[in-house]
Design a protein around this motif. Structure first.
Motif, mmCIF file in Angstrom:
data_model
loop_
_atom_site.group_PDB
_atom_site.id
_atom_site.type_symbol
_atom_site.label_atom_id
_atom_site.label_comp_id
_atom_site.label_asym_id
_atom_site.label_seq_id
_atom_site.Cartn_x
_atom_site.Cartn_y
_atom_site.Cartn_z
ATOM 1 N N ALA A 39 9.146 1.964 5.173
ATOM 2 C CA ALA A 39 7.842 1.693 4.990
ATOM 3 C C ALA A 39 7.066 0.381 4.939
ATOM 4 C CB ALA A 39 7.320 2.425 3.572
ATOM 5 N N TYR A 40 8.167 -0.570 4.408
ATOM 6 C CA TYR A 40 7.758 -2.147 4.371
ATOM 7 C C TYR A 40 7.803 -2.334 5.825
ATOM 8 C CZ TYR A 40 7.840 -6.779 2.929
ATOM 9 O OH TYR A 40 7.391 -8.102 2.848
ATOM 10 N N CYS A 41 8.725 -2.198 6.740
ATOM 11 C CA CYS A 41 8.371 -2.693 7.994
ATOM 12 C C CYS A 41 7.328 -1.922 8.940
ATOM 13 C CB CYS A 41 9.721 -2.513 8.708
ATOM 14 S SG CYS A 41 11.039 -3.756 8.100
ATOM 15 N N ASP A 42 7.289 -0.721 8.705
ATOM 16 C CA ASP A 42 6.079 0.108 9.423
ATOM 17 C C ASP A 42 4.976 -0.503 9.254
ATOM 18 O OD1 ASP A 42 5.164 1.833 11.123
ATOM 19 O OD2 ASP A 42 5.877 3.626 10.181
ATOM 20 N N THR A 43 4.643 -0.814 7.605
ATOM 21 C CA THR A 43 3.398 -1.161 7.433
ATOM 22 C C THR A 43 3.133 -2.727 7.708
ATOM 23 O OG1 THR A 43 3.521 0.493 5.690
ATOM 24 C CG2 THR A 43 1.916 -1.412 5.474
ATOM 25 N N VAL A 180 7.864 7.243 -10.809
ATOM 26 C CA VAL A 180 6.596 6.865 -10.312
ATOM 27 C C VAL A 180 6.600 6.262 -8.746
ATOM 28 C CG1 VAL A 180 4.355 5.205 -10.594
ATOM 29 C CG2 VAL A 180 6.002 5.878 -12.505
ATOM 30 N N ILE A 181 5.800 6.864 -7.840
ATOM 31 C CA ILE A 181 5.973 6.571 -6.750
ATOM 32 C C ILE A 181 4.705 6.043 -5.790
ATOM 33 C CG2 ILE A 181 6.493 7.709 -4.296
ATOM 34 C CD1 ILE A 181 8.518 8.804 -6.203
ATOM 35 N N ASN A 182 5.241 5.059 -5.251
ATOM 36 C CA ASN A 182 3.998 4.327 -4.757
ATOM 37 C C ASN A 182 4.053 4.242 -3.182
ATOM 38 O OD1 ASN A 182 1.990 2.333 -4.452
ATOM 39 N ND2 ASN A 182 3.391 0.345 -5.134
ATOM 40 N N CYS A 183 2.794 4.426 -2.508
ATOM 41 C CA CYS A 183 2.935 4.635 -1.060
ATOM 42 C C CYS A 183 2.117 3.462 -0.422
ATOM 43 C CB CYS A 183 2.036 5.826 -0.601
ATOM 44 S SG CYS A 183 2.726 7.299 -0.598
ATOM 45 N N ASN A 184 2.307 3.240 0.786
ATOM 46 C CA ASN A 184 1.357 2.235 1.610
ATOM 47 C C ASN A 184 1.176 2.973 2.748
ATOM 48 O OD1 ASN A 184 3.720 1.801 3.059
ATOM 49 N ND2 ASN A 184 4.199 -0.076 2.726
ATOM 50 N N LYS A 185 0.421 2.379 3.723
ATOM 51 C CA LYS A 185 -0.472 3.058 5.054
ATOM 52 C C LYS A 185 0.180 2.331 6.211
ATOM 53 C CE LYS A 185 -4.279 5.579 3.128
ATOM 54 N NZ LYS A 185 -5.383 5.543 2.677
ATOM 55 N N ASP A 186 0.591 3.053 7.048
ATOM 56 C CA ASP A 186 1.074 2.501 8.155
ATOM 57 C C ASP A 186 -0.231 2.301 9.203
ATOM 58 O OD1 ASP A 186 0.550 4.560 9.495
ATOM 59 O OD2 ASP A 186 2.459 4.986 10.240
ATOM 60 N N PRO A 187 -0.179 1.573 10.297
ATOM 61 C CA PRO A 187 -1.343 1.169 11.266
ATOM 62 C C PRO A 187 -2.342 2.499 11.330
ATOM 63 C CG PRO A 187 0.506 -0.330 11.620
ATOM 64 C CD PRO A 187 1.048 1.168 10.995
ATOM 65 N N SER A 191 0.257 7.719 4.951
ATOM 66 C CA SER A 191 0.832 7.312 3.650
ATOM 67 C C SER A 191 2.170 7.471 3.831
ATOM 68 C CB SER A 191 0.089 8.057 2.601
ATOM 69 O OG SER A 191 -1.059 7.593 2.225
ATOM 70 N N GLN A 192 2.939 6.377 3.153
ATOM 71 C CA GLN A 192 4.419 6.302 3.435
ATOM 72 C C GLN A 192 5.085 6.191 2.227
ATOM 73 O OE1 GLN A 192 5.163 3.429 6.237
ATOM 74 N NE2 GLN A 192 5.235 4.941 8.146
ATOM 75 N N LEU A 193 6.117 6.866 1.807
ATOM 76 C CA LEU A 193 6.910 6.476 0.721
ATOM 77 C C LEU A 193 7.374 4.993 0.771
ATOM 78 C CD1 LEU A 193 8.561 7.531 -1.823
ATOM 79 C CD2 LEU A 193 10.341 8.216 -0.316
ATOM 80 N N HIS A 194 6.815 4.323 -0.242
ATOM 81 C CA HIS A 194 7.115 2.742 -0.134
ATOM 82 C C HIS A 194 8.234 2.499 -1.332
ATOM 83 C CE1 HIS A 194 5.741 -1.417 -0.386
ATOM 84 N NE2 HIS A 194 6.821 -1.551 0.376
ATOM 85 N N GLU A 195 7.592 2.722 -2.671
ATOM 86 C CA GLU A 195 8.561 2.188 -3.728
ATOM 87 C C GLU A 195 8.652 3.184 -4.757
ATOM 88 O OE1 GLU A 195 7.162 -2.298 -3.693
ATOM 89 O OE2 GLU A 195 5.883 -0.999 -4.625
ATOM 90 N N ILE A 196 9.726 3.308 -5.287
ATOM 91 C CA ILE A 196 9.918 4.104 -6.405
ATOM 92 C C ILE A 196 10.342 3.278 -7.514
ATOM 93 C CG2 ILE A 196 11.503 6.127 -7.033
ATOM 94 C CD1 ILE A 196 11.466 7.154 -4.699
#
Ligand code: 5GP
Length: 227
Positions: A39-43, A180-187, A191-196
């Motif tokens: 997720a870090y790299c995709d975003t 607790v789940i944190n998402c980020n968005k790719d281009p 929404s992607q699973l990013h942090e737990i």
């Protein structure tokens, strides 16, 4: 007061000189945060692999963050307690595997560890020194094999979408604790699973239920990106 009474009083006063009340660590609990590199790299698109090579397709550590029960957190607590790589030389190869950096330009990881120590670690220096901070965080990572937990529940990093509630349920069932789940968005705005996030007691060694549950920063369905 009789002689016996005086003796007892003096004994209590004497003890009082040597037993100090439990020390306030200056924060209420830790968040232990893991990141999914896909997720870090995709975003970010511009993620860079560390100089030691592409990290394993596994959850890496983001950090161990002292927090307050009201949701706020202390940061950069002691500019005099600078990151000192020589204090963690015995941990570097393990840090490279379990706490890899993905920021650009490529580097060994010391910048990431330095940032985490100076911003977050210095706020828990009443509880642990630098070596202990990194050692404890690595030990927490060893206690939750998140990828195994998720894949065991049929939730795999294959770019498919999964229900947030199924992800949380699988983790709660395997660890006993609600993450607790944190998402980020790719281009493409997925929404992607990013942090737990897990919560840990002020000693930095025991998982606990989170004293506060922040709002989920994920929709009901999220993508588990390939890495
Ligand atoms: P924090 O979220 O701990 O306050 O800040 C993270 C900082 O570490 C950012 O400045 C980010 O650029 C840097 N950093 C270096 N490598 C990584 C990484 O792999 N993941 C994340 N999330 N941040 C990284």
């Amino acid at each position: 007061m009789g002689g016996k009474g005086w003796f007892l009083l003096k004994l209590l006063m004497f003890q009082g000189l040597f037993t100090s009340p439990p020390q306030d660590p200056g924060f209420d609990f830790f968040y232990f945060v893991l990141q999914w590199p896909g997720a870090y790299c995709d975003t970010k698109r511009a993620c860079c692999y560390p100089t030691s090579g592409k990290p394993a397709a596994d959850f890496g550590i983001h950090g161990l963050w002292p927090n307050y029960k009201d949701g706020s957190y202390p940061s950069n607590c002691d500019p005099d307690n600078e990151f000192d790589p020589s204090e963690i030389s015995d941990l570097v190869s393990t840090l490279q595997t379990k706490w890899p950096t993905l920021s650009c330009p490529s580097n060994e990881g010391f910048k990431f560890w330095e940032h985490e120590w100076e911003k977050h670690g210095t706020c828990s220096e009443s509880v642990m020194d630098q070596h202990k901070y990194f050692e404890n965080t690595l030990a927490l990572r060893d206690r939750v094999n998140l990828l195994q937990i998720l894949t065991g529940a049929g939730i795999e990093p294959n770019d498919e979408f999964y229900k947030l509630k199924d992800i949380k349920k699988a983790i709660k069932e395997a660890t006993g604790f609600t993450p607790v789940i944190n998402c980020n968005k790719d281009p493409e705005k997925n929404s992607q699973l990013h942090e737990i996030f897990f919560c840990v007691d002020t000693s930095g060694t025991e998982f606990i239920e989170c004293p506060i549950i922040p709002r989920d920063r994920c929709p009901s369905h999220l993508q588990f990106a390939k890495f």
